[in-house]
Design a protein around this motif. Structure first.
Motif, PDB file in Angstrom:
ATOM      1  N   SER A  27      -1.237   1.439  -5.011  1.00  0.00           N
ATOM      2  CA  SER A  27      -0.903   0.023  -4.362  1.00  0.00           C
ATOM      3  C   SER A  27      -0.048  -0.563  -5.559  1.00  0.00           C
ATOM      4  O   SER A  27      -0.162  -0.378  -6.674  1.00  0.00           O
ATOM      5  CB  SER A  27      -1.774  -0.919  -3.634  1.00  0.00           C
ATOM      6  OG  SER A  27      -2.602  -1.018  -4.674  1.00  0.00           O
ATOM      7  N   LEU A  28       0.883  -1.556  -4.892  1.00  0.00           N
ATOM      8  CA  LEU A  28       1.518  -2.491  -5.964  1.00  0.00           C
ATOM      9  C   LEU A  28       1.082  -3.711  -5.657  1.00  0.00           C
ATOM     10  O   LEU A  28       1.425  -4.385  -4.383  1.00  0.00           O
ATOM     11  CB  LEU A  28       2.893  -2.198  -5.921  1.00  0.00           C
ATOM     12  CG  LEU A  28       3.969  -3.219  -6.427  1.00  0.00           C
ATOM     13  CD1 LEU A  28       3.799  -2.875  -8.091  1.00  0.00           C
ATOM     14  CD2 LEU A  28       5.357  -3.178  -6.001  1.00  0.00           C
ATOM     15  N   SER A  76       0.719  -1.235   0.163  1.00  0.00           N
ATOM     16  CA  SER A  76       0.124   0.028   0.032  1.00  0.00           C
ATOM     17  C   SER A  76       0.896   1.244   0.148  1.00  0.00           C
ATOM     18  O   SER A  76       1.703   1.315   0.545  1.00  0.00           O
ATOM     19  CB  SER A  76      -0.798  -0.177   1.193  1.00  0.00           C
ATOM     20  OG  SER A  76      -1.775  -1.226   1.293  1.00  0.00           O
ATOM     21  N   CYS A  77       0.207   2.274  -0.592  1.00  0.00           N
ATOM     22  CA  CYS A  77       1.066   3.634  -0.546  1.00  0.00           C
ATOM     23  C   CYS A  77      -0.244   4.703  -0.772  1.00  0.00           C
ATOM     24  O   CYS A  77      -1.214   4.536  -1.535  1.00  0.00           O
ATOM     25  CB  CYS A  77       2.026   3.790  -1.618  1.00  0.00           C
ATOM     26  SG  CYS A  77       2.443   5.364  -2.200  1.00  0.00           S
ATOM     27  N   THR A  78       0.000   5.665   0.020  1.00  0.00           N
ATOM     28  CA  THR A  78      -0.985   6.973  -0.055  1.00  0.00           C
ATOM     29  C   THR A  78       0.142   8.025  -0.276  1.00  0.00           C
ATOM     30  O   THR A  78       1.256   7.800   0.304  1.00  0.00           O
ATOM     31  CB  THR A  78      -1.980   7.012   1.285  1.00  0.00           C
ATOM     32  OG1 THR A  78      -1.260   7.206   2.346  1.00  0.00           O
ATOM     33  CG2 THR A  78      -2.758   5.855   1.277  1.00  0.00           C
ATOM     34  N   PHE A 119       9.771   0.908  -2.064  1.00  0.00           N
ATOM     35  CA  PHE A 119       9.551   2.185  -1.988  1.00  0.00           C
ATOM     36  C   PHE A 119       8.639   2.820  -3.001  1.00  0.00           C
ATOM     37  O   PHE A 119       8.688   2.471  -4.057  1.00  0.00           O
ATOM     38  CB  PHE A 119      11.031   3.207  -2.112  1.00  0.00           C
ATOM     39  CG  PHE A 119      11.803   2.901  -1.098  1.00  0.00           C
ATOM     40  CD1 PHE A 119      12.974   1.998  -1.133  1.00  0.00           C
ATOM     41  CD2 PHE A 119      11.672   3.548   0.311  1.00  0.00           C
ATOM     42  CE1 PHE A 119      13.888   1.776   0.061  1.00  0.00           C
ATOM     43  CE2 PHE A 119      12.555   3.328   1.336  1.00  0.00           C
ATOM     44  CZ  PHE A 119      13.709   2.544   1.274  1.00  0.00           C
ATOM     45  N   CYS A 120       7.582   3.408  -2.386  1.00  0.00           N
ATOM     46  CA  CYS A 120       6.620   4.274  -3.366  1.00  0.00           C
ATOM     47  C   CYS A 120       7.170   5.595  -3.215  1.00  0.00           C
ATOM     48  O   CYS A 120       8.094   6.163  -2.398  1.00  0.00           O
ATOM     49  CB  CYS A 120       5.218   4.360  -2.732  1.00  0.00           C
ATOM     50  SG  CYS A 120       4.007   5.206  -3.440  1.00  0.00           S
ATOM     51  N   ALA A 121       7.155   6.321  -4.594  1.00  0.00           N
ATOM     52  CA  ALA A 121       7.788   7.482  -4.674  1.00  0.00           C
ATOM     53  C   ALA A 121       7.009   8.481  -5.619  1.00  0.00           C
ATOM     54  O   ALA A 121       5.978   7.950  -6.416  1.00  0.00           O
ATOM     55  CB  ALA A 121       9.183   7.511  -5.320  1.00  0.00           C
TER      56      ALA A 121
END
Lengths: 116, 114
Positions: free
Chosen positions: A76-77, A22-24, A91-93
């Motif tokens: 999200s990945l 997850s990433c926001t 890492f989300c960027a």
């Protein structure tokens, strides 16, 4: 200023199964790009997948795909058919459009462990 | 495939000493960057460099830091008087600079200040 948040410090998955990271993010920009980078134990940063915010279609790269929800500011990945070589920090960027691609804002990272 | 190379892979230095980290970006790239990753923390932007000058820098990039491209191929990061808290992995990156290009990262230099 942009912020990127990854709420899962660690995840684990069995080989061949599917996992979602997850990433926001938060931004006032309308044009921007989102990325997932992989950092294996060798420490090199490797680009996994990229999403342009103006594109509604979710990006896919082989076993890797994203679920981009622009209104929710979520990115999200999904890793399908997980392999042992997927074990890494992810890492989300974020980068705002109109600037060079290099000035990235990173999330805190998620350690993914793939178990045999 | 072209890649960004960094030397050395690991540098140990005494507190107060000057250190220079070296990078060779991909040859047709125009934008160059340094990032820092303190152990266990997120990767942080330090500085971007274009057309032989700094285009942007973060709050971390204070007067102790400097960058230059001395010979048209190398891109260096100098820390004038290292502190213990400068211990980190330092990543160099480069990009072509057009809107649809990505940043390519080097393998990093681990700096240990003792």
């Amino acid at each position: 200023a942009q912020t990127v948040t990854q709420s899962q410090p660690e995840m684990s998955v069995q080989e061949a199964e599917t996992v979602t990271l997850s990433c926001t993010y938060d931004t006032s920009e309308s044009n921007y790009y989102l990325f997932w980078y992989k950092q294996p134990p060798s420490r090199q940063m490797i680009l996994v997948i990229r999403q342009e915010a103006y594109k509604q279609q979710n990006a896919t790269e082989n076993r890797f795909s994203v679920n981009f929800q622009k209104a929710a500011k979520s990115f999200s990945l999904k890793i399908s058919d997980s392999q042992l070589g997927d074990t890494a920090m992810y890492f989300c960027a974020f980068i705002a459009g109109g600037t060079s691609y290099g000035k990235l804002t990173f999330g805190q990272g998620t350690i993914l462990t793939v178990h045999p | 495939e072209p890649e960004v190379t960094q030397t050395p892979s690991h540098q140990v230095t005494q507190m107060g000493q000057e250190v220079i980290l070296r990078c060779v970006p991909i040859s047709n790239h125009l934008y160059f960057y340094w990032y820092r990753q303190i152990l266990g923390q997120k990767v942080e932007f330090l500085v971007s460099f274009y057309n032989n000058e700094i285009s942007e820098k973060s709050e971390i990039f204070d007067d102790q830091f400097s960058v230059e491209r001395p010979d048209g191929s190398n891109f260096t990061l100098k820390i004038r008087s290292t502190k213990l808290e400068d211990s980190a992995m330092y990543f160099c990156a480069s990009s072509r600079g057009e809107m649809n290009t990505e940043a390519f990262f080097g393998q990093g230099t681990r700096l240990t200040v003792v």
